[in-house]
Scaffold this motif. Structure first.
Motif, mmCIF file in Angstrom:
data_model
loop_
_atom_site.group_PDB
_atom_site.id
_atom_site.type_symbol
_atom_site.label_atom_id
_atom_site.label_comp_id
_atom_site.label_asym_id
_atom_site.label_seq_id
_atom_site.Cartn_x
_atom_site.Cartn_y
_atom_site.Cartn_z
ATOM 1 N N LEU A 184 0.823 -1.205 0.000
ATOM 2 C CA LEU A 184 0.000 0.000 0.000
ATOM 3 C C LEU A 184 0.858 1.257 0.000
ATOM 4 N N TYR A 185 0.247 2.334 -0.534
ATOM 5 C CA TYR A 185 0.923 3.631 -0.611
ATOM 6 C C TYR A 185 -0.097 4.707 -0.254
ATOM 7 N N LEU A 186 0.342 5.688 0.530
ATOM 8 C CA LEU A 186 -0.506 6.820 0.901
ATOM 9 C C LEU A 186 0.322 8.090 0.820
ATOM 10 N N SER A 187 -0.282 9.142 0.266
ATOM 11 C CA SER A 187 0.398 10.433 0.166
ATOM 12 C C SER A 187 -0.650 11.536 0.274
ATOM 13 N N ALA A 188 -0.366 12.545 1.098
ATOM 14 C CA ALA A 188 -1.345 13.617 1.289
ATOM 15 C C ALA A 188 -0.657 14.916 1.691
ATOM 16 N N PRO A 189 -0.570 15.912 0.771
ATOM 17 C CA PRO A 189 -0.179 17.269 1.161
ATOM 18 C C PRO A 189 -1.418 17.998 1.682
ATOM 19 N N ILE A 190 -1.389 18.440 2.936
ATOM 20 C CA ILE A 190 -2.600 18.927 3.609
ATOM 21 C C ILE A 190 -2.402 20.368 4.052
ATOM 22 N N LEU A 191 -3.319 21.246 3.681
ATOM 23 C CA LEU A 191 -3.309 22.622 4.170
ATOM 24 C C LEU A 191 -3.779 22.655 5.621
ATOM 25 N N VAL A 192 -3.118 23.479 6.444
ATOM 26 C CA VAL A 192 -3.388 23.510 7.884
ATOM 27 C C VAL A 192 -3.570 24.959 8.348
ATOM 28 N N ALA A 193 -4.534 25.161 9.248
ATOM 29 C CA ALA A 193 -4.681 26.432 9.956
ATOM 30 C C ALA A 193 -4.789 26.129 11.443
ATOM 31 N N ILE A 213 -7.418 22.842 11.786
ATOM 32 C CA ILE A 213 -8.311 22.347 10.749
ATOM 33 C C ILE A 213 -7.463 22.005 9.526
ATOM 34 N N TYR A 214 -7.915 21.014 8.756
ATOM 35 C CA TYR A 214 -7.124 20.454 7.670
ATOM 36 C C TYR A 214 -7.982 20.289 6.419
ATOM 37 N N GLY A 215 -7.311 20.301 5.260
ATOM 38 C CA GLY A 215 -8.016 20.034 4.020
ATOM 39 C C GLY A 215 -7.069 19.829 2.857
ATOM 40 N N THR A 216 -7.444 18.951 1.923
ATOM 41 C CA THR A 216 -6.688 18.759 0.692
ATOM 42 C C THR A 216 -7.582 18.119 -0.361
ATOM 43 N N GLY A 217 -7.280 18.389 -1.607
ATOM 44 C CA GLY A 217 -7.946 17.726 -2.723
ATOM 45 C C GLY A 217 -7.039 16.742 -3.418
ATOM 46 N N ASP A 218 -5.909 16.426 -2.773
ATOM 47 C CA ASP A 218 -4.912 15.550 -3.402
ATOM 48 C C ASP A 218 -4.500 14.426 -2.451
ATOM 49 N N PHE A 219 -5.486 13.711 -1.911
ATOM 50 C CA PHE A 219 -5.228 12.541 -1.070
ATOM 51 C C PHE A 219 -5.099 11.323 -1.993
ATOM 52 N N GLN A 220 -3.887 10.746 -2.060
ATOM 53 C CA GLN A 220 -3.608 9.668 -3.017
ATOM 54 C C GLN A 220 -3.354 8.352 -2.292
ATOM 55 N N ILE A 221 -3.901 7.275 -2.836
ATOM 56 C CA ILE A 221 -3.583 5.930 -2.357
ATOM 57 C C ILE A 221 -3.318 5.034 -3.561
ATOM 58 N N GLY A 232 -8.508 11.272 -3.939
ATOM 59 C CA GLY A 232 -9.715 11.789 -3.310
ATOM 60 C C GLY A 232 -9.446 13.079 -2.558
ATOM 61 N N SER A 233 -10.419 13.503 -1.791
ATOM 62 C CA SER A 233 -10.297 14.714 -0.973
ATOM 63 C C SER A 233 -10.367 14.355 0.500
ATOM 64 N N LEU A 234 -9.886 15.256 1.308
ATOM 65 C CA LEU A 234 -9.802 15.020 2.752
ATOM 66 C C LEU A 234 -10.075 16.328 3.470
ATOM 67 N N PHE A 235 -10.806 16.273 4.561
ATOM 68 C CA PHE A 235 -10.909 17.414 5.468
ATOM 69 C C PHE A 235 -11.057 16.893 6.884
ATOM 70 N N GLY A 236 -10.626 17.692 7.851
ATOM 71 C CA GLY A 236 -10.674 17.211 9.230
ATOM 72 C C GLY A 236 -10.250 18.277 10.212
ATOM 73 N N ALA A 237 -10.075 17.842 11.458
ATOM 74 C CA ALA A 237 -9.711 18.749 12.542
ATOM 75 C C ALA A 237 -9.147 17.939 13.698
ATOM 76 N N GLY A 238 -8.584 18.631 14.681
ATOM 77 C CA GLY A 238 -8.079 17.950 15.861
ATOM 78 C C GLY A 238 -7.256 18.848 16.757
ATOM 79 N N PRO A 239 -7.032 18.421 17.999
ATOM 80 C CA PRO A 239 -6.241 19.212 18.957
ATOM 81 C C PRO A 239 -4.742 18.979 18.780
#
Length: 298
Positions: A184-193, A213-221, A232-239
Motif C-alpha cells: 500500500l501507498y498513501l500520500s497527502a499534502p494537507i493545508l493547515v490552519a 483544521i485540515y483540508g486537501t484535494g490531493d489525497f492519493q492511495i 480523493g479529498s480530505l478534510f478534518g480537525a483535531g487538537p
C-alpha cells in the motif's frame, strides 16, 4: 479633606511651577516605563519607551519612589527605578532641557493587546511520526496485508504569527503525510490552519494548547498488483499541544503531540487489481509526535 488630597494638591501646585524651579533631565532606562497620574504611582496613563528624555523636577515625591515630570501642559509621575537622572549620576547641571520634550506615549491598555502583523512572525519546520489508530485506512491495511499500517512519515512547514505580549497565536502551513509499503501507498499534502492559546509562557518555556483544521484535494492511495492509484479529498480537525523552548528568541525548539480526524471524499467502490472486492474509504484518524525548529522572520 484627607491628608492624601492635601498632599496631592501640594505636589501638583509645586510641579506646575516646574519651569521656575530647578529642573533636570531624566532618561528612561526601562524597556517600557509606565507613567502615572498620581504621585503614589496609581492611575496609569500610558508607557514611555527606553531612551526617551524627560523634563523632570529635582524634587522626589512619594517617599523617594516617584519623579514628577512635564508631559505637555500636564504633570505626570514615573518610578525612579525606571529612569536615570542628572543628579543621581553627577551629570553637570549646566545643561538646559529643551522646552518641548516629545514623549511617545502609548495607551497602556492598548499596548497590552498590541498585535502588529508585520512583526513577531516565525518560520516553523516540523517532522515526526504518525500512527494510524482506527478507521477505514487501518481496516484496508489489515484486509490487504493482515497487519496494521506502519508508521507514516510526517513533515510540516508553517508561518506563525505569535506576539510575545499576547497569550494566543495563529499559524498556517502545509502538512505532508507519506506512507509506502510493499502492498500500500498513501500520500497527502494537507493545508493547515492553527489557533493556539498559551496558558503558561515565559522566556524559557511555553505550553500551548491548540486546535487545527485540515483540508486537501490531493489525497492519493495506491494498492493492488500492479498498484493502481486513486485520488480523493480530505478534510478534518483535531487538537494539538506544543511545548516550546526559548519561545521569544530568534531560534527556538519545540516538541508537539497531535491528534487528527479526517473525513475522506470521492473514494467509493474502488477496484484494485488482485483484490476481490470493491473498497470504500470514508474516515480515518491518527496520532503524531513531532519535533520542530522555529526561526524568526521579522
Amino acid at each position: 479633606m484627607s491628608n492624601f488630597k492635601y498632599l496631592t494638591i501640594l505636589v501638583f501646585f509645586s510641579i506646575f511651577c516646574i519651569d521656575l524651579m530647578a529642573s533636570q533631565v531624566a532618561i528612561v532606562v526601562a524597556k517600557k516605563a509606565i507613567i502615572y497620574a498620581h504621585p503614589d504611582l496609581t492611575g496609569p496613563l500610558g508607557v514611555i519607551t527606553k531612551g526617551k528624555k524627560l523634563h523632570a523636577s529635582e524634587s522626589i515625591v512619594s517617599n523617594g519612589k516617584a519623579l514628577p515630570f512635564q508631559l505637555g501642559t500636564k504633570v505626570a509621575f514615573i518610578s525612579l527605578d525606571d529612569v536615570i537622572t542628572e543628579n543621581a549620576h553627577h551629570v553637570p547641571l549646566g545643561k538646559t532641557p529643551k522646552e518641548d520634550v516629545e514623549h511617545e506615549v502609548v495607551n497602556y491598555f492598548e499596548s497590552k493587546h498590541e498585535n502588529n502583523f508585520t512583526k513577531d512572525n516565525y518560520f516553523i519546520l516540523e517532522a515526526g511520526k504518525t500512527l494510524f489508530l482506527q478507521g477505514d485506512w487501518v481496516k484496508f491495511n489489515e484486509f490487504i496485508s493482515g497487519e496494521k499500517p506502519e508508521l507514516a512519515q510526517d513533515i510540516s512547514i508553517y508561518v506563525q504569527h505569535r506576539p510575545s505580549n499576547l497569550s494566543h497565536y495563529i499559524a498556517v502551513g502545509l502538512n505532508y503525510l507519506y506512507q509506502n509499503s510493499q502492498e500500500l501507498y498513501l500520500s497527502a499534502p494537507i493545508l493547515v490552519a492553527d489557533l493556539f492559546l498559551s496558558p503558561l509562557k515565559n522566556d524559557l518555556l511555553s505550553i500551548d494548547l491548540g486546535f487545527s483544521i485540515y483540508g486537501t484535494g490531493d489525497f492519493q492511495i495506491k494498492a493492488g498488483q500492479p498498484k493502481k492509484r486513486f485520488i480523493g479529498s480530505l478534510f478534518g480537525a483535531g487538537p494539538k499541544i506544543n511545548v516550546r523552548f526559548f519561545p521569544n528568541k530568534f531560534i527556538g525548539f519545540h516538541i508537539s503531540a497531535r491528534y487528527q480526524y479526517f473525513r475522506l471524499l470521492n473514494l467509493e467502490n474502488m477496484e484494485f487489481p488482485g483484490v476481490g472486492t470493491n473498497i470504500t474509504l470514508d474516515e480515518m484518524n491518527n496520532a503524531s509526535v513531532l519535533v520542530g525548529l522555529s526561526i524568526q522572520l521579522m
